[in-house]
Design a protein around this motif. Structure first.
Motif, PDB file in Angstrom:
ATOM      1  N   GLU A  36       0.831  -1.205   0.000  1.00  0.00           N
ATOM      2  CA  GLU A  36       0.000   0.000   0.000  1.00  0.00           C
ATOM      3  C   GLU A  36       0.870   1.261   0.000  1.00  0.00           C
ATOM      4  N   TYR A  37       1.948   1.241   0.769  1.00  0.00           N
ATOM      5  CA  TYR A  37       2.856   2.384   0.836  1.00  0.00           C
ATOM      6  C   TYR A  37       3.547   2.592  -0.507  1.00  0.00           C
ATOM      7  N   TYR A  38       3.967   1.496  -1.123  1.00  0.00           N
ATOM      8  CA  TYR A  38       4.668   1.600  -2.396  1.00  0.00           C
ATOM      9  C   TYR A  38       3.746   2.123  -3.492  1.00  0.00           C
ATOM     10  N   ALA A  48      12.480   4.009   2.972  1.00  0.00           N
ATOM     11  CA  ALA A  48      11.776   3.595   4.185  1.00  0.00           C
ATOM     12  C   ALA A  48      11.913   2.101   4.421  1.00  0.00           C
ATOM     13  N   PHE A  49      11.887   1.321   3.358  1.00  0.00           N
ATOM     14  CA  PHE A  49      12.007  -0.130   3.495  1.00  0.00           C
ATOM     15  C   PHE A  49      13.396  -0.532   3.987  1.00  0.00           C
ATOM     16  N   SER A  50      14.407   0.285   3.696  1.00  0.00           N
ATOM     17  CA  SER A  50      15.799  -0.098   3.953  1.00  0.00           C
ATOM     18  C   SER A  50      16.353   0.441   5.262  1.00  0.00           C
ATOM     19  N   ARG A  51      15.517   1.097   6.062  1.00  0.00           N
ATOM     20  CA  ARG A  51      16.010   1.597   7.349  1.00  0.00           C
ATOM     21  C   ARG A  51      15.152   1.053   8.484  1.00  0.00           C
ATOM     22  N   GLN A  52      15.701   1.135   9.685  1.00  0.00           N
ATOM     23  CA  GLN A  52      14.949   0.708  10.859  1.00  0.00           C
ATOM     24  C   GLN A  52      13.759   1.638  11.044  1.00  0.00           C
ATOM     25  N   GLY A  53      12.581   1.034  11.216  1.00  0.00           N
ATOM     26  CA  GLY A  53      11.403   1.869  11.357  1.00  0.00           C
ATOM     27  C   GLY A  53      10.134   1.071  11.207  1.00  0.00           C
ATOM     28  N   GLU A  54       9.134   1.668  10.590  1.00  0.00           N
ATOM     29  CA  GLU A  54       7.812   1.056  10.544  1.00  0.00           C
ATOM     30  C   GLU A  54       7.756  -0.209   9.703  1.00  0.00           C
ATOM     31  N   PHE A  55       8.761  -0.454   8.868  1.00  0.00           N
ATOM     32  CA  PHE A  55       8.739  -1.644   8.033  1.00  0.00           C
ATOM     33  C   PHE A  55       9.694  -2.728   8.533  1.00  0.00           C
ATOM     34  N   ARG A 126      15.579 -22.278   7.514  1.00  0.00           N
ATOM     35  CA  ARG A 126      14.518 -22.280   6.519  1.00  0.00           C
ATOM     36  C   ARG A 126      13.632 -21.058   6.740  1.00  0.00           C
ATOM     37  N   LYS A 127      13.241 -20.450   5.642  1.00  0.00           N
ATOM     38  CA  LYS A 127      12.497 -19.212   5.713  1.00  0.00           C
ATOM     39  C   LYS A 127      11.348 -19.265   4.713  1.00  0.00           C
ATOM     40  N   ARG A 128      10.201 -18.774   5.112  1.00  0.00           N
ATOM     41  CA  ARG A 128       9.067 -18.645   4.196  1.00  0.00           C
ATOM     42  C   ARG A 128       8.934 -17.189   3.818  1.00  0.00           C
ATOM     43  N   VAL A 129       8.715 -16.942   2.531  1.00  0.00           N
ATOM     44  CA  VAL A 129       8.566 -15.580   2.051  1.00  0.00           C
ATOM     45  C   VAL A 129       7.199 -15.425   1.399  1.00  0.00           C
ATOM     46  N   PHE A 130       6.551 -14.311   1.696  1.00  0.00           N
ATOM     47  CA  PHE A 130       5.315 -13.913   1.035  1.00  0.00           C
ATOM     48  C   PHE A 130       5.664 -12.756   0.110  1.00  0.00           C
ATOM     49  N   PHE A 131       5.193 -12.796  -1.132  1.00  0.00           N
ATOM     50  CA  PHE A 131       5.603 -11.767  -2.076  1.00  0.00           C
ATOM     51  C   PHE A 131       4.468 -11.413  -3.024  1.00  0.00           C
ATOM     52  N   GLU A 132       4.545 -10.193  -3.523  1.00  0.00           N
ATOM     53  CA  GLU A 132       3.516  -9.685  -4.421  1.00  0.00           C
ATOM     54  C   GLU A 132       4.173  -8.796  -5.468  1.00  0.00           C
ATOM     55  N   ARG A 133       3.785  -8.960  -6.708  1.00  0.00           N
ATOM     56  CA  ARG A 133       4.336  -8.129  -7.778  1.00  0.00           C
ATOM     57  C   ARG A 133       3.488  -6.881  -7.944  1.00  0.00           C
ATOM     58  N   VAL A 134       4.171  -5.746  -8.019  1.00  0.00           N
ATOM     59  CA  VAL A 134       3.515  -4.467  -8.297  1.00  0.00           C
ATOM     60  C   VAL A 134       4.246  -3.851  -9.486  1.00  0.00           C
ATOM     61  N   GLY A 135       3.645  -3.936 -10.653  1.00  0.00           N
ATOM     62  CA  GLY A 135       4.331  -3.486 -11.859  1.00  0.00           C
ATOM     63  C   GLY A 135       5.563  -4.320 -12.114  1.00  0.00           C
ATOM     64  N   ASP A 136       6.720  -3.661 -12.231  1.00  0.00           N
ATOM     65  CA  ASP A 136       7.966  -4.405 -12.462  1.00  0.00           C
ATOM     66  C   ASP A 136       8.781  -4.548 -11.182  1.00  0.00           C
ATOM     67  N   ARG A 137       8.104  -4.439 -10.041  1.00  0.00           N
ATOM     68  CA  ARG A 137       8.747  -4.650  -8.750  1.00  0.00           C
ATOM     69  C   ARG A 137       8.088  -5.834  -8.037  1.00  0.00           C
ATOM     70  N   VAL A 138       8.870  -6.543  -7.274  1.00  0.00           N
ATOM     71  CA  VAL A 138       8.347  -7.613  -6.433  1.00  0.00           C
ATOM     72  C   VAL A 138       8.662  -7.250  -4.984  1.00  0.00           C
ATOM     73  N   LEU A 139       7.620  -7.054  -4.178  1.00  0.00           N
ATOM     74  CA  LEU A 139       7.780  -6.746  -2.758  1.00  0.00           C
ATOM     75  C   LEU A 139       7.603  -8.027  -1.971  1.00  0.00           C
ATOM     76  N   ALA A 140       8.447  -8.224  -0.976  1.00  0.00           N
ATOM     77  CA  ALA A 140       8.428  -9.487  -0.240  1.00  0.00           C
ATOM     78  C   ALA A 140       8.711  -9.269   1.238  1.00  0.00           C
ATOM     79  N   VAL A 141       8.154 -10.158   2.049  1.00  0.00           N
ATOM     80  CA  VAL A 141       8.443 -10.208   3.486  1.00  0.00           C
ATOM     81  C   VAL A 141       8.664 -11.664   3.850  1.00  0.00           C
ATOM     82  N   GLY A 142       9.770 -11.945   4.518  1.00  0.00           N
ATOM     83  CA  GLY A 142      10.094 -13.314   4.895  1.00  0.00           C
ATOM     84  C   GLY A 142       9.963 -13.537   6.386  1.00  0.00           C
TER      85      GLY A 142
END
Length: 276
Positions: A36-38, A48-55, A126-142
């Protein structure tokens, strides 16, 4: 679409372990907030995604790649890969899976599993990742998949014994077919037929079926099967410590097996001990 390909092909490598519903919900909610932010901020959101904070939510963080596999943002240890092709960080067998590309529709949340360093304990897990494509970007959280506790292992064994006593043949078939019913996080079952001392069922390694349990030793050479069989001659339940490969982390770790006799069967599970 290499990273999308990685995620989708990694689905073929799933192990039978399940994270708690709460942890999955946290990871998915963080992904939703990031998407939603993106959609509002565009690529400006990368800072914002790359620093310590809300994400950043404990060990959960957002990372973003483009459809060629280049990492664009990360709030975790993978930040050192920003600007580089992250597909090179994964094992050859995963990269080979790119040939089996699957495409995901924009707006669809997909999931997959892989292994990555957990900065909190210094282990590759082992890690599970959830991801969603938005245009030509893929956002993910593991999210790192959890280790079972001693109490969890006891409850798991109790449920398994009850199921085996109620439906022995169906339960043994389910264990040998790696049914999710008999796998939980890094817990699985193994069953020994005490009439002949051989593996009758195994929850993740079917190559052990029919093997004489008394011959089994751990990777350090410590006897496993023989002392357990001897101990269980005079007991209905017990426990035994040794080292064994953890199917979640892929590493040999300290393990404690919980043992229970029911009829002519020895039913066992074990939990892995986290290094201090």
């Amino acid at each position: 679409m290499r990273l999308m390909t990685f995620f989708c092909s990694a689905l073929l490598l799933l192990s039978h372990g399940f994270a708690s519903a709460d942890e999955q919900q946290r990871a998915r909610q963080l992904l939703q907030r990031a998407v939603e932010y993106y959609r509002v901020q565009g690529d400006v959101a990368f800072a914002a995604f790359s620093r310590q904070g809300e994400f950043i939510d404990d060990e959960h963080y957002v990372f973003v790649v483009d459809t060629t596999g280049t990492l664009l943002a990360s709030g975790g240890t993978s930040a050192t890969w920003i600007g580089r092709d992250v597909t090179e960080a994964f094992e050859p067998e995963v990269r080979d899976g790119f040939r089996q590309a699957l495409s995901g529709a924009e707006g669809q949340v997909l999931s997959a599993e892989y292994r990555w360093m957990n900065a909190q304990d210094g282990r590759v897990e082992r890690k599970r990742v959830f991801f969603e494509r938005v245009g030509d970007r893929v956002l993910a959280v593991g999210m790192y998949l959890p280790r079972a506790t001693a109490d969890q292992a006891k409850a798991f064994l109790n449920r398994a014994v009850e199921a085996i006593e109620r439906e022995p043949e169906a339960s043994l078939r389910a264990i040998n077919s790696l049914s999710a019913r008999f796998n939980e996080d890094d817990l699985y079952l193994f069953i020994i037929d005490l009439r002949n001392g051989r593996y009758l069922a195994h929850g993740y390694n079917r190559r052990l079926l029919g093997v004489e349990f008394a011959t089994v030793k751990d990777p350090d050479g410590k006897p496993v099967g023989a002392p357990i069989l001897e101990m269980m001659k005079s007991r209905s339940e017990g426990g035994y410590g040794y080292r064994w490969r953890n199917p979640v982390t892929g590493k040999v770790e300290d393990k404690y097996a919980l043992l229970r006799k029911t009829g002519h069967l020895l039913v066992a599970t074990g939990y892995y001990l986290r290094a201090e």
